[in-house]
Design an enzyme around this catalytic site. Structure first.
Site, short mmCIF file in Angstrom:
data_model
loop_
_atom_site.label_atom_id
_atom_site.label_comp_id
_atom_site.label_asym_id
_atom_site.label_seq_id
_atom_site.Cartn_x
_atom_site.Cartn_y
_atom_site.Cartn_z
N GLU A 49 21.47 -4.66 30.33
CA GLU A 49 20.17 -4.00 30.27
C GLU A 49 19.85 -3.38 31.63
O GLU A 49 19.85 -4.08 32.64
CB GLU A 49 19.09 -5.02 29.88
CG GLU A 49 19.30 -5.59 28.48
CD GLU A 49 18.61 -6.93 28.26
OE1 GLU A 49 17.79 -7.34 29.09
OE2 GLU A 49 18.93 -7.59 27.24
N LEU A 78 18.24 -3.95 24.25
CA LEU A 78 17.69 -5.21 24.77
C LEU A 78 18.06 -6.36 23.83
O LEU A 78 17.25 -6.75 22.97
CB LEU A 78 16.17 -5.06 24.87
CG LEU A 78 15.42 -5.82 25.96
CD1 LEU A 78 13.94 -5.49 25.90
CD2 LEU A 78 15.67 -7.28 25.98
N GLU A 80 20.60 -9.84 24.17
CA GLU A 80 21.61 -10.58 24.92
C GLU A 80 22.76 -11.05 24.04
O GLU A 80 23.93 -11.05 24.47
CB GLU A 80 20.98 -11.77 25.63
CG GLU A 80 20.10 -11.40 26.81
CD GLU A 80 18.75 -10.80 26.43
OE1 GLU A 80 18.37 -10.89 25.24
OE2 GLU A 80 18.08 -10.22 27.30
N GLN A 102 20.10 -10.15 32.59
CA GLN A 102 19.18 -9.71 33.65
C GLN A 102 18.66 -10.85 34.52
O GLN A 102 18.53 -10.71 35.74
CB GLN A 102 18.03 -8.92 33.04
CG GLN A 102 17.42 -7.94 33.98
CD GLN A 102 16.59 -6.91 33.23
OE1 GLN A 102 15.53 -7.20 32.71
NE2 GLN A 102 17.08 -5.69 33.16
N PHE A 103 18.38 -11.97 33.89
CA PHE A 103 18.02 -13.20 34.60
C PHE A 103 18.62 -14.35 33.81
O PHE A 103 18.69 -14.28 32.59
CB PHE A 103 16.49 -13.39 34.64
CG PHE A 103 15.77 -12.47 35.57
CD1 PHE A 103 15.39 -12.90 36.84
CD2 PHE A 103 15.44 -11.18 35.19
CE1 PHE A 103 14.72 -12.05 37.71
CE2 PHE A 103 14.77 -10.32 36.05
CZ PHE A 103 14.40 -10.76 37.32
N PRO A 109 19.43 -16.50 24.35
CA PRO A 109 19.79 -15.85 23.07
C PRO A 109 21.30 -15.61 22.95
O PRO A 109 21.78 -15.35 21.85
CB PRO A 109 19.04 -14.52 23.12
CG PRO A 109 17.95 -14.70 24.13
CD PRO A 109 18.49 -15.69 25.13
N HIS A 149 12.14 -16.69 35.07
CA HIS A 149 12.89 -15.87 36.02
C HIS A 149 13.50 -16.69 37.15
O HIS A 149 14.01 -16.14 38.11
CB HIS A 149 11.98 -14.79 36.63
CG HIS A 149 11.61 -13.69 35.68
ND1 HIS A 149 10.70 -13.86 34.67
CD2 HIS A 149 12.04 -12.40 35.59
CE1 HIS A 149 10.57 -12.72 34.01
NE2 HIS A 149 11.37 -11.82 34.53
#
Ligand SMILES: Cc1ncc(C[n+]2csc(CCOP(=O)(O)OP(=O)(O)O)c2C)c(N)n1
Ligand SMILES: Cc1ncc(C[n+]2csc(CCOP(=O)(O)OP(=O)(O)O)c2C)c(N)n1
Ligand SMILES: [Mg+2]
Ligand SMILES: [Mg+2]
Lengths: 345, 357, 345, 357
Positions: A49, A78, A80, A102-103, A109, A149
């Site tokens: 992403e 978007l 995962e 991304q994090f 998921p 995050h």
């Protein structure tokens, strides 16, 4: 990104002068490793992403799209599970995808694809297929981020066999370990300590190089107590070691660098030598990977211990939001207190 | 510009061969008599292979088995429509097409007999291993379709799944990826009306599964899944579309699981026997035989020969299965990584000592 | 199912005669606990794949649909994330869902809902909301199942704070612990040892009762070595304890029953007494929950140890298919060998 | 019966209020002048609250903030259409409707200032906490809709999400559950054209997001999401349908994120300034003001008063935020379980000693 590499290249001159170096951050080292490996091997592609046009939310893939084109740098939807699932299909048929989550807090998921597939393809097919791929994800706290995050749940990947887990703590290690991860024939989860993405620079060779997986480093040798960590916590241990030095205590910092395969020998050798050990990690204490290290020391070096191995870790709580996170994260003083305990036992 | 329709999506249903063996000649695909007979032979072989496995299981010579009985048509049709360069990404009830695509019968039996060597297909067989978590294979299919294009290789990825699998989020993520990247992938749903005990109507409020394609902007079509010609035509179209770079397709093949979910299941607990009886009348195999006989392409004599052939072939697979040496316990460790780490070697040694003591 | 409970009821007579018991298996105990709690509390509902008409693939929900109707026994679509996600929404608004994941190997798609939501609702909202729900799943090997049907990855739930984890090993414990789990105000993952679903029967009170979470049991007291386990491995330890008895060694078996909250005191007391400990679990060794137990013993009872704590566990491999699984699963002899090591150290 | 259409799904688009302030009178909902003005006032307040947060962030007085600027219309419209008994299950850019549904302004600010107390909404506020993992809230919405019905309580669950979120499998599982169980749930997608740097066209090959409803057999509609009347009408219809037990609806509100993704983002890196300019012309607030003025419902004087009111209200929220006592470090432990286990109490004590030393 291209600028960094290209300019440095130009100064590198004829082959052989591999000693040309450049001062870079961990984030830049990620980017450079990706670029060098993509250049080296056309099978390597990058996906995730916002990794393309935007160059990644941490800029760790900046410039790759311009340089390698949209066929090798994929801005994905978007999703995962979709990212890892398609990457598995690609890896099984000849590509070497480097997928970004991304994090780390958003990897959940994708757990099904990671644990039920990626980790098992080689074993399931008795070697007919394998899944040479890398899943990069920034992990850990300390950046005042919103919920989800700051996660650091590496233990999940370590109890599920079949996944190599790598966590660099310096720019140089990042370059060398990521290159190894990409060239590895097995799937690798590559955890990037986002808190120190730009915390410092280090001289790193401009030319491609690798650092083997499964070999710890000792950034601070010592004699009386072993501090074990990985990723961002290595710096906390180094701070502690320097503070101890001032008190006349000689601490050895072991940076595991890869958690699977684990460099058990270096760890055990150090503990046998010092007789004291403090394990430091950001994840919650209970069932964190620190427990495994304590168990290994118990199994292999019990009689060498002067005191119980101490664990300095996150609490058994959700990682707090920004205003309280500094209370949660292990810091120098917490490590020092734990070291004290090993001396006062 | 008030309230106006901006998208209209239509799902078609394709039927060519009726249960009584008659066909819609206009829609009949241009297949040679040999190919038509070939489709029939494949289906008969699949059924023999499947029925034998159920028997073996009852005799304790096989592990849990997932019967494919009744679902031969989509598998035979796809097998014929696919090119050698294409990849098959099956779910777990695709024994038929796995065999047709080159997986040796005794190898696939070994899988269901509880032996990992059952997924060690020969190198030239372009078939993925069986994925147990329902729905998780679709993304692999999308990835293979993307990978073929990226590597500049020919071929299409053909991914199978069940009606139940279309409820998993994985299915949608995969279709969406395939749509966005115009993956050379086709998704075949064998809608056999049941996901274990859950009937199709409880699985989703959607009228058809084919319309799930609409969510992802890709074509979807429903076919009579017990009609080998209808599936073949839809498959051909979808494969051509994928091969020429026009992107993925979802095919819903409406069929029926004539057997239990697995040999560990008893469909009698949740299924109306009348429903079963109704579907038995729509069995794809007798239907195709009627068609071939009506065309003069098949007769009783050929049927007898085929039955014998199929039986002999299946027996040979059983023999080969049972002739396999016992798996080596060390295999538990051998394939975890390209190189075995020291810690794993220690565990392997522990086990070796144990086994030999 | 109704038959079991109803008939037993009839024989139970007037209130007070709570001692009336019935011999049931673990699978029946699950069913009975569900039925009794549903009767007791209209907020309790049961949901999952095949739990209604089919009564569950292990028959652990048999008869519930007939008795409580389709509004309280929901056959759901095939989607684990959807099951847990909707259950979270329900639990936050006044229901007490008991969701079934058909096999632990199929929980991965739901990890996001479990770890990022279910576990955190109370903390996230500082108590404004909470998620009182139970996620039942059969776990573990030994039933000659295909891949993904023998998983035992409890460690994942234990490193992620906020989830209680319960693993019964007997029919009586199953009844009492499941009742407690359903009445608990926090989310509980309830792991059912499918291998022994029907392995034996035990006398269990017919009337509702609870067994508190967080209290271990000692099914076999002893003096010289502690064997710690949960779920199906308790029986393996009991076998080992009986074999040791014949050799004149007195082993104490600690059945943890709940892994979070953990009854640390009972464990440590036993180890302090015996000085020797063997931890047994089915999950892979590395980063399994056994490591945490070793770490706790290291921290709190190091000086009491006569020998390193031994771990008898699954290997660090994928759980093998049927033909090799007996090589993988811990068994009596493996436990005995580990005990021997603690004596020979 | 050869190849025939069996399902036809149509997605409509609804527009009522044009950017120039003119309306389609036939479609204009029957709202009092007060309600119409109320919608405008809500939108203005939302924007003031949002813009202030961005400023606070720049000044270091706020954590990362996700601007809602440009997306006021769906939030104001839903807030008006919802009944007190209804539940809101937001994503993370729904500040506006969260305020409108009763979340105190300083509390929501606290959330974004990095304080968990920012999700401790008052007991009578039927708003779920912000779910950070994109797409994961839809299933909660489906569950709430099911729960209301099962408990015999009135109310509808209103779930929000972004265009990016429709790619997550979670979204589809939730819609499918809602469809199967006819949940009293509506799903509102704020299609603001971007998921961070990924434009809508790369998110899915589907022409609209509304058509994703087709996959799950539920109604879907697209509305001009900068047109507060269009959203209101669609919302009303959907809420009525849900309330009367006819099941869920998907609403795609086509809008635009006028700001950056968050204050940590720089949309200039990936977004064409011309696109931004085009959408600025379609801003929902001036549009509504033009409409109200044309109807004689609004004038410059009222505007000045409203601006002052909104500013004052926002300042009061900031003051209340900054007057909150520092969070107690022990709060890290307090809410993990109903009762704190001993091991956690020990960890809390460790921290207490540390903090006090
Ligand atoms: C993720 C996951 N959940 C549950 C299961 C258990 N399970 C195996 S097959 C099956 C039903 C599958 O139904 P469908 O997709 O229609 O395929 P069919 O069995 O009809 O061929 C279920 C629930 C599983 N294997 N994986
Ligand atoms: C599961 C997950 N993956 C990734 C992220 C990081 N992330 C936060 S917001 C966002 C984009 C969301 O886009 P959209 O759904 O369109 O909502 P918008 O931001 O436009 O309101 C991403 C990728 C996340 N929060 N959760
Ligand atoms: Mg099915
Ligand atoms: Mg968006």
């Amino acid at each position: 990104m291209s600028s960094t590499i290209h300019e440095a290249r130009r100064t590198a001159g004829p082959a052989g002068e591999a000693a040309v170096t450049e001062k870079v951050t961990i984030a830049t080292a990620v980017r450079d490793a990706l670029a060098l490996e993509m250049e080296r091997d056309p099978r390597v592609i990058v996906m995730g992403e916002d990794v393309g046009v935007n160059g990644g939310v941490f800029r760790a893939t900046e410039g790759l799209l311009e340089r390698f084109g949209p066929e090798r740098v994929l801005d994905t939807p978007l999703a995962e599970d979709g990212i890892i699932g398609t990457a598995v299909g690609m890896a099984m048929t000849g590509l070497r995808p480097v997928a970004e989550i991304q994090f780390m807090g958003f990897v959940y998921p994708a757990v099904n694809q990671l644990l039920a597939h990626m980790a098992r393809i080689r074993n399931r097919t008795r070697g007919r297929f394998h899944a040479p791929m890398v899943v990069r994800m920034p992990y850990g706290g300390g950046i005042h981020a919103p919920e989800s995050h700051s996660e650091s749940y590496e233990a999940m990947f370590l109890n599920a066999p079949g996944i190599k887990v790598v966590v660099p703590s310096t720019p140089r290690d990042t370059r060398g370990l990521l290159a190894s991860a990409i060239r590895d024939e097995d799937p690798v989860v590559f955890l990037e300590p986002k808190r120190i993405y730009r915390a410092f620079r280090e001289e790193v060779p401009v030319e491609p190089f690798t650092i083997p997986l499964g070999v710890a480093s000792i950034p601070h040798p010592g004699e009386q107590v072993t501090l074990v960590a990985w990723g961002a916590m290595v710096r906390v241990c180094l701070e502690a070691a320097r503070a101890l030095e001032r008190e006349g205590i000689s601490a050895e910092v072991v940076d595991l660098r890869t958690l699977n395969p684990l460099d058990r020998d270096t760890l055990l050798e150090s503990v046998r030598k010092t007789g004291r050990c403090v394990v430091v990690h950001e994840a919650p204490r209970t069932a964190g990977f620190g427990a495994e290290l304590v168990a290994l020391i118990n199994e292999h070096a019990l009689l060498d211990l002067e005191a119980p191995v101490q664990r300095v870790t996150g609490f058994d709580t959700v990682f707090p939001y920004a205003r309280l996170e500094h209370h949660y994260l292990p810091n120098r003083d917490r490590v020092l207190r734990a070291v004290k305990k090993t001396f006062e036992f | 510009m008030p309230r106006k329709p901006i998208v209209t999506a239509t799902i078609e249903r394709l039927e060519i061969l009726s249960p009584d063996g008659s066909v819609d000649e206009a829609l009949l695909p241009e297949l040679s008599g040999e190919d038509m007979v070939g489709l029939y032979r494949e289906m008969v072989r699949m059924r023999a292979y499947d029925e034998k496995a159920v028997k073996l299981q009852r005799q304790g010579r096989m592990g849990t088995w997932a019967p494919l009985k009744g679902q031969e048509a989509p598998q035979a049709a796809l097998a014929l429509a696919m090119e050698p360069e294409d990849w098959l990404i099956p779910a777990f009830r695709e024994h038929g097409i796995m065999l047709a695509r080159g997986v040796p019968g005794h190898v696939l039996y070994a899988y269901w007999a509880g032996d990992e060597r059952g997924s060690a297909f020969p190198e030239d067989v372009r078939v993925f291993p069986i994925p147990v978590p329902v729905g998780s294979q679709f993304a692999h299919g999308a990835g293979v379709g993307m990978s073929l294009a990226l590597r500049g290789e020919p071929g299409v990825a053909v991914t199978f799944g069940g009606d139940g699998a279309t409820s998993e989020g994985d299915f949608h993520e995969a279709l969406n990826f395939a749509g966005v990247f115009r993956a050379r992938t086709i998704f075949v749903i064998q809608n056999n009306q049941w996901a274990i005990s859950v009937p199709r109507e409880k699985q989703t409020a959607a009228e058809t599964l084919a319309q799930k394609a609409v969510a992802h902007g890709i074509p979807g079509i429903q076919v009579d899944g017990n009609d080998v010609f209808a599936v073949h035509v839809a498959a051909r179209e979808a494969l051509d579309r994928a091969r020429s770079g026009e992107g993925p397709t979802l095919i819903e093949a409406v069929t029926y699981r004539l057997g239990d979910h697995t040999t560990a299941d008893d469909a009698g607990r949740y299924r109306d026997p009348e429903e079963l009886a109704r579907w038995q009348e729509r069995d794809p195999i007798p239907r195709m035989r009627r068609f071939l006989e009506a065309r003069g392409l098949w007769d009783e004599q050929q049927e007898l020969v085929l039955t014998d052939e199929a039986t002999a072939w299946v027996e040979a697979q059983v023999e080969a299965l049972e002739a396999m040496p016992a798996p080596d316990p060390a295999d538990i460790f051998r394939y975890m990584y390209a190189e075995m780490p020291a810690s794993l070697r220690e565990q392997m040694e522990e086990l070796r000592e144990e086994v030999s003591s």
